[in-house]
Motif scaffolding. Structure first.
Motif, short mmCIF file in Angstrom:
data_model
loop_
_atom_site.label_atom_id
_atom_site.label_comp_id
_atom_site.label_asym_id
_atom_site.label_seq_id
_atom_site.Cartn_x
_atom_site.Cartn_y
_atom_site.Cartn_z
N PRO A 63 0.78 -1.15 0.01
CA PRO A 63 0.09 0.04 -0.06
C PRO A 63 0.79 1.31 -0.01
O PRO A 63 0.37 2.19 -0.52
CB PRO A 63 -0.85 -0.15 1.31
CG PRO A 63 -0.88 -1.52 1.67
CD PRO A 63 0.33 -2.25 1.12
N GLY A 67 0.39 4.09 -2.87
CA GLY A 67 0.05 5.30 -2.22
C GLY A 67 1.01 6.37 -2.73
O GLY A 67 0.54 7.62 -3.17
N SER A 215 -8.86 10.42 2.32
CA SER A 215 -9.31 9.21 3.15
C SER A 215 -10.90 9.24 3.21
O SER A 215 -11.41 8.07 3.12
CB SER A 215 -8.66 9.63 4.62
OG SER A 215 -9.45 9.09 5.82
N ASN A 218 -12.44 7.77 0.17
CA ASN A 218 -11.63 6.39 -0.02
C ASN A 218 -10.69 6.30 -1.36
O ASN A 218 -10.85 5.37 -2.30
CB ASN A 218 -12.95 5.52 -0.44
CG ASN A 218 -13.79 5.35 0.84
OD1 ASN A 218 -13.32 5.08 1.83
ND2 ASN A 218 -15.43 5.26 0.60
N ARG A 219 -9.99 7.26 -1.43
CA ARG A 219 -9.00 7.04 -2.34
C ARG A 219 -7.53 6.95 -1.59
O ARG A 219 -7.47 7.08 -0.48
CB ARG A 219 -8.79 8.42 -3.05
CG ARG A 219 -9.92 8.94 -3.78
CD ARG A 219 -10.27 7.98 -5.08
NE ARG A 219 -11.04 8.45 -5.93
CZ ARG A 219 -12.50 8.78 -6.20
NH1 ARG A 219 -13.13 8.63 -4.97
NH2 ARG A 219 -13.13 9.49 -6.84
N GLN A 220 -6.70 6.26 -2.25
CA GLN A 220 -5.46 5.58 -1.56
C GLN A 220 -4.25 6.82 -2.08
O GLN A 220 -3.88 6.78 -3.15
CB GLN A 220 -4.81 4.43 -1.90
CG GLN A 220 -5.62 3.28 -0.97
CD GLN A 220 -7.13 3.14 -1.36
OE1 GLN A 220 -7.58 3.04 -2.66
NE2 GLN A 220 -8.01 3.17 -0.36
N ASN A 221 -3.50 7.59 -1.00
CA ASN A 221 -2.51 8.23 -1.30
C ASN A 221 -1.45 7.81 -0.30
O ASN A 221 -1.72 6.95 0.71
CB ASN A 221 -2.90 9.77 -1.50
CG ASN A 221 -3.40 10.50 -0.10
OD1 ASN A 221 -2.97 9.78 1.01
ND2 ASN A 221 -3.49 11.71 -0.18
N THR A 224 -2.72 8.03 3.60
CA THR A 224 -3.85 7.05 3.86
C THR A 224 -3.04 5.67 4.00
O THR A 224 -3.33 4.94 4.83
CB THR A 224 -4.90 6.91 2.92
OG1 THR A 224 -4.39 6.46 1.56
CG2 THR A 224 -5.64 8.08 2.70
N ALA A 225 -1.97 5.47 3.15
CA ALA A 225 -1.18 4.30 3.18
C ALA A 225 -0.39 4.13 4.44
O ALA A 225 -0.28 3.16 5.23
CB ALA A 225 -0.26 3.95 1.89
N VAL A 228 -2.80 2.73 6.76
CA VAL A 228 -3.27 1.21 6.85
C VAL A 228 -2.15 0.48 7.37
O VAL A 228 -2.18 -0.53 8.22
CB VAL A 228 -3.34 1.05 5.49
CG1 VAL A 228 -3.43 -0.42 5.30
CG2 VAL A 228 -4.73 2.06 4.97
#
Lengths: 286, 308
Positions: A63, A67, A215, A218-221, A224-225, A228
């Motif tokens: 991730p 990200g 966040s 609901n997008r991954q950058n 946010t990674a 996670v």
């Protein structure tokens, strides 16, 4: 009293300075120490740093690389919005609509007063539509980021515009037969380069640190990674936070150099020197 | 006077932007207006529309018809407590950040603005003020988290258990230190220019008239700096109030402050049995931010008097 009149005694200066520096160093030193912990020996080693590149653990860290890639794409698109959409519009307002300068400034600084968490409530339905029409790729998120970097980019570019005689330059170029595209690209762009570069670097710094909007949509950058991965392996997240901090420091030192280093900026003094550095909203906002 | 007269219009021409320039055409008038359209459309879709949607969604129920029930929910004791928490946290960290930041600025008073110390402090403050968010949360997990360096050192060396009364780092009090970490640098960034406006001549005048160093600060320094200090304080309050990422990364459960309450309202379908509560909460935040920033603009105008 000494020569500067109100300057504190050197002992006072150093006492305050040392206390503040120590207080701010503690979390950063703690981060460094944390990343070096070795659970197997109870001592310190580089094991967590090597883990980042360990193929056996690639799954855990995937991730982060996804990200990071997404964040870089977002940074590029956001810079494109700043350079190709914001900057030309600011030049146009400066040359043709001087009366719009104040309202434009108000609009450009407005996002400071609207928290990202508030904006995201309204952006959610808009990105629902975007998801259906343009697709759920990462890059459309840059449109939202263009708004969050707007105040910072505006200040940097406006400082450069204020320090440049755009009108005179345009007239000189036009009278020598240059078309408007040539004026924009070959005359204005080089003259505004410090402002454009500072605006781009600030935009990159803000985009790489953005969490709220990504966040909640609901997008991954990158950020946010980090959250996670941090739930499984906090060491990796602390390492990358430390690296990001170092990277941001280098970026801002570069911005400071750009602002204070060129002959033009030095000659025009205050506005040009102080303005490219506003990483945060210092003065005169709406 | 006759000599000076012809020169006057020249000064005017150089000094004001209002005079019509010799050639002001940038394409035709219609084309110039057309040039504003892309950016205007962009702002409309991604700034104006979300703001309007946010405000409007506070007044709409699940079926899309008008309702005041969401806004009425702002009076719910749970929500009132959340706003009180947010205001309390923001006020506390704004005051603490402003005091420490102002002290740091005082320590640098009289240093040349282009000197090495000032440049270094400027760059460091810029980074740390930006350092909010997720990364800051991890910094403090490594510092005063359950396995943090400071936590372990205190426990092993001094026998002090930071978390004897529970893991407060993941609750509201745990946000105070991280918030200070970005409030102090922001104070340095915003307050330092005001400090720079203090003129050495004022201190000299004070000295010539028989004043003391304490007298200088009491009668000149503090009164001159007070509006700037207040303006920075308001900015810090707004900064803390709108901050989300640090809290979101640290406090994974519970919604002690308004931004976290908005997260809960957005991610779970119903909160307090109501749809669209996120819009009402966001509306409340907009009102607080608008009041704070308007006050800031007012005070800043007063403060600008001393900073040319």
């Amino acid at each position: 009293m000494n020569a500067r009149g109100f300057a504190p005694h050197p002992a006072v200066r150093w006492a305050i300075g040392l206390v503040v520096i120590v207080l701010f160093a503690i979390p950063i030193v703690s981060m460094a120490e944390y990343t070096l912990r070795d659970a197997t020996t109870g001592g310190h080693s580089l094991v967590h740093w090597f883990d980042l590149f360990d193929p056996a653990k690639a799954g855990t860290y995937r991730p982060i690389w996804t990200g990071l890639g997404n964040s870089l794409v977002l940074a590029v698109v956001t810079v494109a919005i700043v350079l190709l959409l914001l900057a030309p519009t600011m030049v146009l307002v400066e040359l043709r609509f001087p009366k719009l300068k104040r309202p434009f400034e108000f609009l450009a600084l407005l996002p400071i007063s609207i928290p990202a968490i508030v904006l995201v409530v309204g952006l959610a339905p808009i990105y629902l539509v975007i998801g259906r029409t343009i697709g759920t790729g990462i890059w459309p998120l840059a449109f939202a980021y263009g708004v969050t970097v707007l105040p910072f980019a505006y200040r940097a570019i406006q400082a450069a515009i204020d320090a440049t005689e755009l009108r005179t330059l345009a007239e000189a170029a036009r009278s020598l037969g240059a078309g408007w595209p040539a004026v924009l690209l070959q005359v204005f762009a080089p003259n505004l380069r410090t402002g454009l570069l500072a605006a781009s670097l600030i935009s990159v710094a803000v985009v790489l640190g953005e969490f709220t909007i990504a966040s909640l949509l609901n997008r991954q950058n990158l950020q946010t990674a980090l959250v996670v991965v941090g739930k499984q392996d906090p060491y990796a997240s602390v390492i990358l936070s430390l690296l990001a901090l170092a990277f941001a420091f280098v970026l801002l030192v570069v911005i400071g150099r750009i602002g204070g280093g060129t002959p033009r900026a030095r000659r025009t003094g205050r506005t040009a020197r102080t303005a490219p550095a506003p990483t945060r909203p210092p003065k005169d906002q709406p | 006077m006759t000599v000076a007269a012809p020169a006057a219009p020249l000064v005017d021409a150089a000094g004001t932007e209002e005079l019509p320039p010799p050639r002001r055409r940038v394409g035709s008038g219609a084309a110039a207006v057309l040039g504003l359209v892309p950016f205007a459309a962009y702002l409309l879709i991604f700034l104006a529309l979300p703001t309007i949607v946010t405000v409007a969604s506070g007044f709409v129920d699940a079926d899309g018809s008008f309702t005041l029930s969401n806004v009425a929910a702002l009076a719910d004791p749970v929500i009132v407590q959340t706003f009180a928490n947010s205001a309390w946290l923001s006020a506390l960290t704004a005051a603490g950040g402003a005091l420490i930041g102002a002290l740091a600025c005082y320590a640098m008073a009289g240093l040349p603005a282009t000197g090495r110390t000032r440049r270094l402090v400027d760059a460091a403050s810029g980074v740390l003020a930006q350092f909010g968010g997720v990364m800051l949360a991890f910094a403090f997990i490594a510092t005063i988290g359950l396995q943090g360096l400071v936590t372990l050192t205190l426990k092993d060396r001094f026998g002090i258990d930071l978390f004897a009364e529970g893991a407060w780092i993941y609750a509201l009090p745990g946000l105070i230190l991280p918030y200070l970490f970005f409030q102090v640098p922001l104070m340095v960034i915003t307050f330092m220019p005001a400090m720079g406006a203090l003129r050495p001549q004022w201190a000299e005048a004070n000295l010539t008239l028989g004043g003391t160093r304490t007298g200088f600060w009491r009668h000149i320094g503090i009164p001159v700096l007070a509006p700037s200090f207040l303006a920075s304080l308001l900015l810090l309050f707004a900064n803390a109030f709108s901050s989300y990422a640090t809290a979101a990364a640290l406090a994974s459960q519970g919604s002690q402050i308004v931004p976290l309450q908005i997260r809960t309202a957005l991610t779970s379908e119903t909160l307090l049995g109501r749809e669209n509560l996120a819009g009402a909460l966001a509306l409340g935040m907009i009102v607080v931010m608008a009041v704070t920033m308007s006050l800031y603009a007012l005070v800043q105008r007063r403060a600008a008097r001393w900073q040319r």
